[in-house]
Design a protein around this motif. Structure first.
Motif, mmCIF file in Angstrom:
data_model
loop_
_atom_site.group_PDB
_atom_site.id
_atom_site.type_symbol
_atom_site.label_atom_id
_atom_site.label_comp_id
_atom_site.label_asym_id
_atom_site.label_seq_id
_atom_site.Cartn_x
_atom_site.Cartn_y
_atom_site.Cartn_z
ATOM 1 N N UNK A 154 0.794 -1.235 0.000
ATOM 2 C CA UNK A 154 0.000 0.000 0.000
ATOM 3 C C UNK A 154 0.828 1.287 0.000
ATOM 4 N N UNK A 155 2.129 1.224 -0.200
ATOM 5 C CA UNK A 155 2.932 2.423 -0.401
ATOM 6 C C UNK A 155 3.145 3.296 0.819
ATOM 7 N N UNK A 156 3.247 2.704 2.009
ATOM 8 C CA UNK A 156 3.411 3.502 3.230
ATOM 9 C C UNK A 156 4.659 4.382 3.186
ATOM 10 N N UNK A 157 5.769 3.813 2.737
ATOM 11 C CA UNK A 157 7.025 4.554 2.765
ATOM 12 C C UNK A 157 7.009 5.691 1.757
ATOM 13 N N UNK A 158 6.516 5.444 0.568
ATOM 14 C CA UNK A 158 6.451 6.503 -0.436
ATOM 15 C C UNK A 158 5.542 7.638 0.027
ATOM 16 N N UNK A 159 4.448 7.290 0.668
ATOM 17 C CA UNK A 159 3.549 8.326 1.195
ATOM 18 C C UNK A 159 4.234 9.148 2.275
ATOM 19 N N UNK A 160 5.010 8.472 3.129
ATOM 20 C CA UNK A 160 5.726 9.185 4.192
ATOM 21 C C UNK A 160 6.778 10.119 3.610
ATOM 22 N N UNK A 161 7.480 9.677 2.587
ATOM 23 C CA UNK A 161 8.490 10.519 1.960
ATOM 24 C C UNK A 161 7.860 11.712 1.259
ATOM 25 N N UNK A 162 6.681 11.503 0.664
ATOM 26 C CA UNK A 162 5.980 12.619 0.031
ATOM 27 C C UNK A 162 5.539 13.629 1.073
ATOM 28 N N UNK A 163 5.210 13.153 2.266
ATOM 29 C CA UNK A 163 4.738 14.032 3.333
ATOM 30 C C UNK A 163 5.890 14.783 4.007
ATOM 31 N N UNK A 164 7.034 14.100 4.187
ATOM 32 C CA UNK A 164 8.124 14.657 4.981
ATOM 33 C C UNK A 164 9.333 15.094 4.165
ATOM 34 N N UNK A 165 9.379 14.704 2.889
ATOM 35 C CA UNK A 165 10.509 15.106 2.060
ATOM 36 C C UNK A 165 11.516 13.982 1.898
ATOM 37 N N UNK A 166 12.418 14.111 0.920
ATOM 38 C CA UNK A 166 13.380 13.046 0.608
ATOM 39 C C UNK A 166 14.318 12.703 1.757
#
Length: 299
Positions: free
Chosen positions: A259-271
């Motif tokens: 479900x893309x948890x990590x990608x969503x977190x990176x989009x929220x907090x930055x690279x």
């Protein structure tokens, strides 16, 4: 500008870095093997779910919960915990040996599930070559108590260090057994039912994952299951080889899977929030005295 919510753990935590590693899948299967050895805990699962028919769904829901509380917002984590507590509150099981009816949310059962997961995640990743100092391992166990609170445990009654976790397992060891339900879990994990077209993949991929997860169990668990395993040093070599192969798959490719948890977190907090073991290496170099980090990494 409102600062983005890092969630329960955040990028500075050991949990954030560790849970992004692909060996977590092997660790999750190990946790299932270990959890099934507690008679009351495994009966609670078997008597309240269609595990035999929906074991894949259960595994994915567990992975989704871990991903949500690790990388989701604080609100998402709290909601996930509330859902789990609500479900557990209404589930009961019966011990056929005594006839006693009990709730699946009894603290001793929740604690067993929690500790089996924490130990499995930590052991598999460390033994597969993930760089983690002794201090960081203790920090991880301490951080894991935040997840324990979400499922209804008092964090103050949950092991906070690797030594406390080992003491807990020594204390609970006499309660463990290979029950018929544990044999069912073992049988499923060794040869899960799949679509006929997926039988070759099961033989090629899944069986290796399940075998490696079983072999990484502590000796007392292997003794209870009654199936021998190679010496720990040989298992460590296999874990490191598996870790090398899985970590060679580009992280962004792995993280794009649902479900893309990590990608969503990176989009929220930055690279800068990207989970990577290099973050923990830098932390070890900063927090430990010169030379001490290298000694701890060799532990």
């Amino acid at each position: 500008m409102t600062q983005a919510d890092p969630g329960l753990f955040g990028p500075a935590s050991v949990t954030w870095q560790l849970h992004g590693d692909p060996m977590m899948w092997v660790a999750g299967v190990r946790a299932l093997y270990l959890q099934a050895l507690h008679p009351l805990a495994v009966r609670g699962v078997m008597q309240n779910s269609d595990f035999r028919e929906d074991a894949w769904g259960r595994l994915m829901r567990t992975a989704g919960f871990v991903g949500t509380i690790t990388y989701g917002t604080t609100e998402a984590a709290e909601k996930a915990g509330a859902r789990v507590r609500k479900i557990h509150r209404h589930l009961r099981a019966t011990d056929p040996a005594t006839g006693r009816t009990y709730g699946v949310d009894e603290p001793e059962l929740l604690l067993w599930v929690h500790c089996a997961e924490a130990d499995s995640y930590l052991q598999v990743l460390r033994r597969s070559g993930y760089p983690l100092t002794g201090r960081q391992a203790d920090q991880y166990i301490d951080e894991h108590r935040r997840g324990a609170r979400l499922v209804g445990l008092d964090p103050d009654r949950v092991p906070a260090t690797t030594a406390q976790l080992a003491a807990y397992f020594a204390r609970v060891r006499p309660c463990l057994a290979r029950t018929p339900e544990a044999r069912d879990v073992d049988s499923f994990l060794r040869t899960p039912p799949v679509h006929p077209l997926l039988v070759p993949a099961r033989a090629l991929l899944w069986r290796r994952v399940a075998t490696l997860a079983y072999q990484s169990l502590p000796p007392f668990a292997q003794e209870l299951y009654g199936r021998p395993a190679p010496p720990p040093a040989a298992v460590d070599r296999r874990l490191r080889a598996a870790g090398t192969v899985l970590r060679a798959v580009p992280a962004r490719l792995r993280w794009r899977l649902p479900p893309g948890h990590i990608m969503n977190a990176m989009a929220r907090l930055g690279p800068g929030s990207r989970p990577t073991p290099y973050t923990l290496k830098r932390q070890a170099a900063i927090l430990d005295a010169p030379g001490r980090a290298r000694r701890q990494q060799a532990e």
